[in-house]
Design a protein around this motif. Structure first.
Motif, PDB file in Angstrom:
ATOM      1  N   ASP A  20     -61.925  33.129  33.185  1.00 38.01           N
ATOM      2  CA  ASP A  20     -61.846  32.091  33.764  1.00 38.01           C
ATOM      3  C   ASP A  20     -60.371  31.593  34.123  1.00 38.01           C
ATOM      4  O   ASP A  20     -59.484  31.678  33.210  1.00 38.01           O
ATOM      5  N   ARG A  22     -59.181  28.745  34.599  1.00 39.01           N
ATOM      6  CA  ARG A  22     -58.845  27.585  33.904  1.00 39.01           C
ATOM      7  C   ARG A  22     -58.682  27.747  32.754  1.00 39.01           C
ATOM      8  O   ARG A  22     -59.675  28.398  31.874  1.00 39.01           O
ATOM      9  N   GLY A  23     -57.624  27.215  31.998  1.00 42.40           N
ATOM     10  CA  GLY A  23     -57.332  27.680  30.465  1.00 42.40           C
ATOM     11  C   GLY A  23     -57.902  26.834  29.473  1.00 42.40           C
ATOM     12  O   GLY A  23     -58.678  25.672  30.074  1.00 42.40           O
ATOM     13  N   ILE A  24     -58.019  27.292  28.101  1.00 45.29           N
ATOM     14  CA  ILE A  24     -58.267  26.438  27.335  1.00 45.29           C
ATOM     15  C   ILE A  24     -57.314  25.739  26.591  1.00 45.29           C
ATOM     16  O   ILE A  24     -57.449  24.406  26.415  1.00 45.29           O
ATOM     17  N   LEU A  25     -55.972  26.039  26.515  1.00 39.93           N
ATOM     18  CA  LEU A  25     -54.847  25.475  25.963  1.00 39.93           C
ATOM     19  C   LEU A  25     -53.858  24.907  27.172  1.00 39.93           C
ATOM     20  O   LEU A  25     -53.083  24.120  27.039  1.00 39.93           O
ATOM     21  N   LEU A  28     -54.825  22.889  32.400  1.00 38.51           N
ATOM     22  CA  LEU A  28     -55.846  21.809  32.261  1.00 38.51           C
ATOM     23  C   LEU A  28     -55.974  21.168  33.377  1.00 38.51           C
ATOM     24  O   LEU A  28     -54.893  20.887  33.986  1.00 38.51           O
ATOM     25  N   GLU A  32     -59.046  16.345  31.098  1.00 36.96           N
ATOM     26  CA  GLU A  32     -58.995  16.878  30.122  1.00 36.96           C
ATOM     27  C   GLU A  32     -58.202  16.544  29.056  1.00 36.96           C
ATOM     28  O   GLU A  32     -56.773  16.036  29.243  1.00 36.96           O
ATOM     29  N   CYS A  34     -55.307  16.682  26.264  1.00 36.41           N
ATOM     30  CA  CYS A  34     -53.960  17.375  26.047  1.00 36.41           C
ATOM     31  C   CYS A  34     -53.088  16.895  25.028  1.00 36.41           C
ATOM     32  O   CYS A  34     -53.291  15.750  24.507  1.00 36.41           O
ATOM     33  N   GLN A  39     -49.148  21.510  29.049  1.00 35.13           N
ATOM     34  CA  GLN A  39     -50.446  22.019  29.256  1.00 35.13           C
ATOM     35  C   GLN A  39     -51.272  21.898  30.382  1.00 35.13           C
ATOM     36  O   GLN A  39     -52.332  22.517  30.835  1.00 35.13           O
ATOM     37  N   CYS A  40     -50.953  20.671  31.131  1.00 33.09           N
ATOM     38  CA  CYS A  40     -51.575  20.335  32.486  1.00 33.09           C
ATOM     39  C   CYS A  40     -51.178  20.926  33.829  1.00 33.09           C
ATOM     40  O   CYS A  40     -49.851  21.265  33.581  1.00 33.09           O
TER      41      CYS A  40
END
Length: 112
Positions: A20, A22-25, A28, A32, A34, A39-40
């Motif tokens: 995907d 879109r990441g998990i960490l 973002l 979401e 953070c 991370q964003c």
């Protein structure tokens, strides 16, 4: 027929295993949770108070409240969009106490 079915199952499993974007960490989306602005996607991890959860938020637009670069990676007011500057208190005291808020202004217009 069996070979076709096996090939179809292999193709389906490869398609489902695609990562995907879109990441998990990292990477973002807005809204979401953070822990740091890095991370964003927008590079702004925003919280409304010292005890609230931080979430990714869009950067500040022209004439909106903003913060200059933070030491902590989490903002109470997001930094300005590209091409705008945050006219704010840029002292070390403002950075430490996280009170260095200002307004996003167009650098070209403010010189005129």
């Amino acid at each position: 027929m069996e070979k076709v079915l096996v090939l179809l199952l292999i193709a389906l499993s490869v398609a489902c295993a695609a990562p995907d974007p879109r990441g998990i960490l990292i990477s973002l989306d807005e809204g979401e949770l953070c822990m740091n602005s890095a991370q964003c996607k927008s590079k702004c991890c925003h919280r409304t108070s010292g005890v609230s959860l931080a979430r990714c938020a869009p950067k500040a637009s022209e004439n909106s409240e903003c913060s200059v670069k933070t030491l902590y990676g989490v903002y109470y007011k997001c930094p300005c969009e590209r091409g705008l500057t945050c006219e704010a208190d840029k002292t070390i005291v403002g950075a430490i106490t996280n009170t260095n808020f200002g307004l996003c202004l167009d650098a070209g217009r403010s010189k005129q």
